[in-house]
Enzyme design. Structure first.
Site, short mmCIF file in Angstrom:
data_model
loop_
_atom_site.label_atom_id
_atom_site.label_comp_id
_atom_site.label_asym_id
_atom_site.label_seq_id
_atom_site.Cartn_x
_atom_site.Cartn_y
_atom_site.Cartn_z
N LYS A 83 43.55 48.15 46.10
CA LYS A 83 42.72 49.34 45.83
C LYS A 83 41.75 49.57 46.98
O LYS A 83 41.39 48.64 47.71
CB LYS A 83 41.95 49.22 44.51
N ASP B 5 37.57 44.05 38.61
CA ASP B 5 38.58 44.97 39.15
C ASP B 5 39.95 44.81 38.50
O ASP B 5 40.86 45.60 38.78
CB ASP B 5 38.76 44.72 40.66
#
Ligand code: C5P
Length: 321
Positions: free
Chosen positions: A25, A157
């Site tokens: 990401k 995350d």
């Protein structure tokens, strides 16, 4: 909750192997609030999943074992990838087994393309892929909601690594609202030097704030301009809206990153920003062709250890095969 199932394991290959992969990401917006009493910081972040994937293969085993291949297997600092309980994948396996009431038996291999401790959520991607693969191997039949709840316990995350695409993250980053983004975004990721420890970068932000050298974070900047730009473009709108409160502390700990950021814009990137806690530089390209050119130019600069062209959004953790 009873996830135990009498059904056979969801095997996808002849030797009983199940394979899943999950993406890296980039935080295209990362606003960090003050330190909370639980040791985390309140976040408003916009995550974008990009096309750099780690692959996790799980096979029937006796107890847990873990092998790591690929990127980062030779590191010794924060980028060293452990092969025991310190690895998030090991904890993901224990947690899923415990919650589903099955024995934690699996031989797990992580094939890494996402550099560790680079601000790309590589460890979170591995944990998310492991949850998906082990759920199939053990036929635990967890719902996405159940996997997401386990993911949030593993790390801030990890829920996004499961979800993928584009999402607004709040809380410590684990509370997600998906964002629809129709267009493709091209980036070049430049990994500059050795890994940075995420807690060290947050601690440096707290130090800079206490010294009055950066804003105190009481007011979180709005993610709206980034979300509007991500949805429809154009590239200069997203370039102008990129922001990361962890960039000043990452630069403070790693002054060389300034040169890496300048190299990216100097070579034609529309904008460049530190990804998450760094040290990866995410350079926004006009389109795929520009990204290829930018990759070649930056590979020749010598300021990065690795340079990779990627695009996003891409899906989150999925079975392969
Ligand atoms: O959630 P995760 O294990 O990835 O977080 C690693 C570390 O990063 C935390 O222990 C904390 O020091 C820092 N962190 C934080 N605020 C967040 C997320 C992470 O301070 N929202």
């Amino acid at each position: 909750m009873s996830w135990s199932s009498p059904g056979g394991p969801g095997r996808l290959a002849g030797d009983g192997a199940v394979v899943a992969r999950a993406p890296a990401k980039v935080n295209v917006h990362l606003a960090v609030g003050p330190l909370r009493s639980d040791g985390f910081h309140e976040l408003r972040t916009v995550y974008l999943a990009v096309s750099l994937f780690d692959t996790v293969t799980v096979r029937p085993g006796d107890g847990l074992s873990l092998t790591v291949t690929g990127e980062g297997t030779t590191g010794s600092g924060p980028d060293a990838v452990p092969t025991d309980r310190r690895n998030l994948v090991w904890r993901a396996a224990e947690l899923l087994a415990e919650r589903a009431g099955v024995p934690a038996d699996a031989a797990i291999t992580i094939d890494k393309s996402i550099p560790a401790a680079a601000g790309l959520a590589g460890g979170s991607a591995d944990a998310a892929a492991a949850l998906v693969a082990l759920d199939a191997l053990w036929a635990t039949h967890a719902t996405r909601g159940e996997l997401t709840a386990l993911a949030a316990r593993l790390g801030s995350d990890v829920p996004f690594s499961l979800l993928g695409g584009v999402a607004l993250g709040s809380g410590r980053g684990e509370q997600l609202s998906p964002v629809l983004a129709r267009r493709r975004w091209d980036w070049v990721l430049g990994i500059a030097g050795e890994g940075l420890s995420t807690p060290a970068v947050y601690a440096e932000l707290d130090r800079l704030r206490a010294a009055g050298r950066v804003p105190d974070g009481e007011e979180l900047s709005s993610p709206d301009p980034v979300i509007a730009a991500l949805r429809s473009g154009p590239v200069p709108a997203l370039a102008a809206a990129l922001g990361n409160d962890l960039q000043p502390p990452a630069l403070s700990l790693r002054p060389d990153l300034r040169r890496a950021l300048r190299a990216a814009t100097g070579a034609g990137a529309a904008a460049a920003v530190v990804s998450g806690s760094g040290p990866t530089v995410a350079a926004l390209a006009e389109d795929e062709e520009s990204a290829v050119r930018l990759t070649a130019a930056l590979a020749g600069e010598g300021v990065y250890r690795t340079v990779r062209a990627v695009h996003g959004p891409v899906p989150g953790a999925r079975l392969v095969g």
